[in-house]
Motif scaffolding. Structure first.
Motif, PDB file in Angstrom:
ATOM      1  N   VAL A 307       0.843  -1.197   0.000  1.00 54.03           N
ATOM      2  CA  VAL A 307       0.000   0.000   0.000  1.00 54.03           C
ATOM      3  C   VAL A 307       0.876   1.244   0.000  1.00 54.03           C
ATOM      4  CG1 VAL A 307      -1.926   1.188   1.135  1.00 54.03           C
ATOM      5  CG2 VAL A 307      -1.659  -1.310   1.383  1.00 54.03           C
ATOM      6  N   THR A 308       0.461   2.265  -0.762  1.00 52.23           N
ATOM      7  CA  THR A 308       1.111   3.564  -0.742  1.00 52.23           C
ATOM      8  C   THR A 308       0.077   4.640  -1.037  1.00 52.23           C
ATOM      9  OG1 THR A 308       3.038   4.814  -1.516  1.00 52.23           O
ATOM     10  CG2 THR A 308       1.748   3.654  -3.181  1.00 52.23           C
ATOM     11  N   ARG A 318       7.110   6.160  -9.812  1.00 55.01           N
ATOM     12  CA  ARG A 318       7.454   6.316  -8.386  1.00 55.01           C
ATOM     13  C   ARG A 318       6.368   5.716  -7.499  1.00 55.01           C
ATOM     14  NH1 ARG A 318       9.010  12.428  -7.213  1.00 55.01           N
ATOM     15  NH2 ARG A 318       9.129  11.557  -5.099  1.00 55.01           N
ATOM     16  N   VAL A 319       5.112   5.915  -7.873  1.00 55.59           N
ATOM     17  CA  VAL A 319       4.012   5.353  -7.080  1.00 55.59           C
ATOM     18  C   VAL A 319       4.091   3.827  -7.085  1.00 55.59           C
ATOM     19  CG1 VAL A 319       1.512   5.157  -6.857  1.00 55.59           C
ATOM     20  CG2 VAL A 319       2.531   7.341  -7.515  1.00 55.59           C
ATOM     21  N   ILE A 320       4.277   3.240  -8.283  1.00 52.79           N
ATOM     22  CA  ILE A 320       4.371   1.786  -8.403  1.00 52.79           C
ATOM     23  C   ILE A 320       5.593   1.269  -7.645  1.00 52.79           C
ATOM     24  CG2 ILE A 320       4.767  -0.100 -10.017  1.00 52.79           C
ATOM     25  CD1 ILE A 320       1.958   0.882 -10.108  1.00 52.79           C
ATOM     26  N   SER A 321       6.685   2.026  -7.699  1.00 51.55           N
ATOM     27  CA  SER A 321       7.898   1.590  -7.016  1.00 51.55           C
ATOM     28  C   SER A 321       7.693   1.519  -5.507  1.00 51.55           C
ATOM     29  CB  SER A 321       9.045   2.550  -7.348  1.00 51.55           C
ATOM     30  OG  SER A 321      10.232   2.147  -6.731  1.00 51.55           O
ATOM     31  N   ARG A 322       6.990   2.515  -4.929  1.00 52.52           N
ATOM     32  CA  ARG A 322       6.721   2.487  -3.477  1.00 52.52           C
ATOM     33  C   ARG A 322       5.793   1.329  -3.125  1.00 52.52           C
ATOM     34  NH1 ARG A 322       5.997   8.110  -4.006  1.00 52.52           N
ATOM     35  NH2 ARG A 322       3.740   7.872  -3.758  1.00 52.52           N
ATOM     36  N   ALA A 323       4.764   1.140  -3.942  1.00 49.31           N
ATOM     37  CA  ALA A 323       3.828   0.039  -3.665  1.00 49.31           C
ATOM     38  C   ALA A 323       4.527  -1.312  -3.794  1.00 49.31           C
ATOM     39  CB  ALA A 323       2.630   0.122  -4.609  1.00 49.31           C
ATOM     40  N   SER A 334       4.715 -12.886   6.346  1.00 47.96           N
ATOM     41  CA  SER A 334       3.876 -14.062   6.593  1.00 47.96           C
ATOM     42  C   SER A 334       2.877 -14.197   5.449  1.00 47.96           C
ATOM     43  CB  SER A 334       3.149 -13.921   7.933  1.00 47.96           C
ATOM     44  OG  SER A 334       2.343 -12.751   7.937  1.00 47.96           O
ATOM     45  N   PRO A 335       2.227 -15.361   5.297  1.00 45.24           N
ATOM     46  CA  PRO A 335       1.277 -15.549   4.203  1.00 45.24           C
ATOM     47  C   PRO A 335       0.175 -14.497   4.211  1.00 45.24           C
ATOM     48  CG  PRO A 335       1.792 -17.654   5.219  1.00 45.24           C
ATOM     49  CD  PRO A 335       2.422 -16.602   6.080  1.00 45.24           C
ATOM     50  N   ASN A 336      -0.109 -13.965   3.021  1.00 46.95           N
ATOM     51  CA  ASN A 336      -1.199 -12.996   2.813  1.00 46.95           C
ATOM     52  C   ASN A 336      -0.992 -11.703   3.603  1.00 46.95           C
ATOM     53  OD1 ASN A 336      -2.607 -15.005   1.226  1.00 46.95           O
ATOM     54  ND2 ASN A 336      -3.217 -15.936   3.174  1.00 46.95           N
ATOM     55  N   ALA A 337       0.256 -11.364   3.896  1.00 44.58           N
ATOM     56  CA  ALA A 337       0.535 -10.173   4.697  1.00 44.58           C
ATOM     57  C   ALA A 337       0.373  -8.907   3.863  1.00 44.58           C
ATOM     58  CB  ALA A 337       1.946 -10.245   5.270  1.00 44.58           C
ATOM     59  N   TRP A 338       0.320  -7.757   4.549  1.00 45.47           N
ATOM     60  CA  TRP A 338       0.254  -6.465   3.883  1.00 45.47           C
ATOM     61  C   TRP A 338       1.223  -5.505   4.556  1.00 45.47           C
ATOM     62  CZ3 TRP A 338      -1.413  -2.141   6.682  1.00 45.47           C
ATOM     63  CH2 TRP A 338      -2.037  -2.411   7.917  1.00 45.47           C
ATOM     64  N   GLU A 339       1.648  -4.482   3.821  1.00 43.29           N
ATOM     65  CA  GLU A 339       2.586  -3.507   4.337  1.00 43.29           C
ATOM     66  C   GLU A 339       2.327  -2.165   3.650  1.00 43.29           C
ATOM     67  OE1 GLU A 339       5.043  -1.850   6.727  1.00 43.29           O
ATOM     68  OE2 GLU A 339       4.817  -4.035   6.865  1.00 43.29           O
ATOM     69  N   VAL A 340       2.647  -1.063   4.376  1.00 42.20           N
ATOM     70  CA  VAL A 340       2.465   0.288   3.849  1.00 42.20           C
ATOM     71  C   VAL A 340       3.823   0.957   3.722  1.00 42.20           C
ATOM     72  CG1 VAL A 340       1.383   2.538   4.209  1.00 42.20           C
ATOM     73  CG2 VAL A 340       0.206   0.446   4.958  1.00 42.20           C
TER      74      VAL A 340
END
Length: 592
Positions: A307-308, A318-323, A334-340
């Motif tokens: 997420v960005t 740049r947006v795609i690179s951050r995401a 971990s499986p199915n994890a998310w990060e910002v």
């Protein structure tokens, strides 16, 4: 100068005195048309009357004043087709038109002149009428609706009205067809969501204005390649459609959001007017749905989320690179994890640093798990066979996505170290198993480009002398075909060490058979794509049957991959395949 001679022959015996034949000749000497020559012509052919008339022929574009001689030849008896001679020239009779005497000729010419004059007058009136009709048509076309001008135009007005209605319907149909084509261009045909082209257009529009709390979710389906290999591309397509439905359902409460399919396994979800501080509301629900799906399908994971937030003066890259950086971090957790990730440089470096730490840990600690999938033999002469799959475990005891781990290792220049570590771990693990069957170990295409791999592998195989004859090294057909010279060297080393070889995903076409001659494998594994199409496609059945027959003639055993239905199994049995592999036979299980 050329002179045109026309001879008209009339039959006086006919009551209507109709001229029946026309004689014409181009003469180069006008002096030949003298009275003496014409008299000679009359006497020779028993003609009763000759009259001559001189006229100017405007149709001949010749130098000087061209002359046109009309000679009327009248004969008392009916004339037949024949040839007469004037000096060295010969005259041929041809059918002609009505003509009798000079007086009749003048009458006919007068009538013709009147007809021409009438034609000219009629044409002038027609042009004026057409001009008037065009003026009225222009008014009708420009009007919002047809008015009743029947008294002026009569039937023409009704015809114009019908044509205008017809054209209007055609224009509407064309507009509808164009709209459908525009939708097809903008949509992904598999999932029905917007495609990458639409994503870039919408992003450019959003970034051209000051961002207003717009958030981008980058979702990557992590198991596509493994599903394609194990179960075929149709199962992979179904998996992608399922992920698209899960992500699409998560955005239903946000009417301005849009979902796009960017690549084969990657989706982008854009939510305008949505602060980054609220991301966890969607991310947690989306992760729960993905976890439920992966558990139901017995997958390592379903998808990961990065997420960005869009910022002022951002570019799409740049947006795609951050995401993507956020996604890379999520895949290492971990499986199915998310990060910002909200910042650029610092977080991009931290994602690479975290993955480097993870891969170094995997190599140093050999923190792997092994799963094996049983392959069912169709006859007693075929030894039992299990294919091995590697699983990567993080320092937090979480299973990492296999394809992502290998991709990040390649990106960081550690792929050769990681792959050698996994092969060493597999050889050590299966040597400790109390099982008398063969083990299939997959090798990647990068192994073929490593000049030291063959010597390294030979050294490790020497440690397990009782295991070498029970190891089958598998490489995909496409990889072998692209590196045929290195593949020949590797296969020769494996044969010298008493190991067996297999070509996986076999059957891309007739060209597949050239690998038999070059590599001489012990096994070929028919592609799961061919197996999935087996029931519905008769030509595919014939091709698979041919593969089996040719392989057997060359002393090679055949394994069918991706068998999932009883109908497929029965068809393959009738084709005399040696073994079958797939979810119908057995699912991968961890080796204790």
């Amino acid at each position: 100068m050329a002179v045109h001679l026309q001879l008209f022959k009339a039959d006086l015996a006919r009551e209507d005195q109709q001229v029946t034949e026309l004689l014409s000749l181009q003469l180069t000497e006008p002096s030949q048309l003298t009275t003496a020559n014409l008299q000679l012509l009359r006497d020779q052919h028993n003609l009763s009357f000759i009259s001559t008339q001189l006229a100017v022929d405007n149709t001949l574009a010749l130098a000087g004043a061209s002359q046109h001689w009309l000679v009327e030849l009248v004969e008392p008896s009916k004339t037949r087709m024949k040839t007469i001679a004037v000096g060295k020239y010969r005259l041929n009779f041809k059918p002609s038109f009505e003509f009798v005497g000079d007086s009749y000729l003048r009458l006919y010419l007068s009538i013709a002149a009147l007809c021409i004059l009438g034609y000219l007058l009629t044409s002038l009136l027609f042009v004026r009428a057409v001009s008037s009709i065009k003026s009225k048509l222009k008014k009708l076309v420009n009007a919002d609706r047809l008015t009743d001008e029947t008294p002026v135009l009569g039937n023409v007005g009704e015809l114009i009205k019908e044509q205008k209605l017809k054209f209007t319907q055609q224009i509407r149909q064309q507009k509808h067809a164009i709209q459908q084509l525009e939708q097809q261009v903008a949509l992904d045909p598999l999932t029905g969501q917007l495609n990458r082209h639409s994503f870039r257009q919408d992003m450019q529009q959003m970034l051209s204005e000051p961002p207003n709390n717009t958030v981008l979710f980058l979702v990557r389906a992590s198991q596509l390649q493994e599903i394609n290999k194990a179960r075929g591309h149709q199962a992979g397509d179904d998996y992608i459609k399922d992920i698209a439905k899960i992500v699409d359902s998560s955005r239903r409460d946000y009417s301005n959001s849009q979902l796009y399919r960017l690549l084969g396994a990657e989706f982008a979800l854009i939510i305008p007017k949505f602060a980054a501080s609220r991301v966890s509301q969607i991310a947690q629900d989306l992760r729960a749905a993905l976890t439920e799906y992966s558990n139901s399908k017995q997958l390592q994971s379903a998808a990961y989320i990065g997420v960005t937030e869009l910022k002022k003066d951002d570019s799409i890259e740049r947006v795609i690179s951050r995401a993507d950086a956020a996604l890379a971090i999520a895949q290492s957790l971990s499986p199915n994890a998310w990060e910002v990730v909200l910042d650029d440089d610092e977080n991009l470096e931290s994602s690479d640093l975290q993955w480097q730490k993870t891969i170094d840990y995997l190599i140093a600690k050999s923190n792997f798990n092994i799963a094996s999938q049983a392959i069912q033999s169709m006859h007693r002469t075929m030894p039992a066979y299990h294919e091995v799959f590697i699983r990567f475990i993080s320092d937090q005891k979480q299973q990492l996505p296999t394809e992502t781990t290998l991709s990040m290792a390649q990106r960081l220049g550690k792929i050769e170290q990681l792959e050698k570590a996994t092969i060493a771990y597999i050889l050590k693990t299966i040597s400790a198993q109390n099982a008398d069957y063969r083990w299939g170990i997959n090798l990647s295409k990068l192994i073929l480009t490593d000049p030291n791999f063959c010597s390294w592998l030979t050294q490790h195989l020497q440690r397990y002398p009782n295991l070498k004859s029970r190891v089958v090294f598998e490489l995909e057909e496409e990889t072998l075909d692209a590196h045929i010279s290195n593949a020949k060297k590797l296969f020769e080393v494996l044969r010298r060490n008493s190991c067996h070889t297999a070509i996986a995903d076999f059957g891309n076409g007739i060209g597949s058979f050239k690998l038999f001659k070059e590599l001489k494998p012990n096994y070929v594994k028919i592609s799961s794509d061919l197996v999935q199409q087996l029931e519905a496609d008769k030509s595919n059945q014939q091709f698979v049957s041919m593969l089996v027959e040719v392989s057997h003639r060359l002393g090679c055993q055949v394994i069918a991959q991706g068998v999932e239905t009883l109908e497929q199994k029965q068809l393959l049995e009738s084709m005399y395949v040696d073994s079958m592999q797939g979810y119908l036979i057995s699912r991968p299980k961890l080796i204790s």
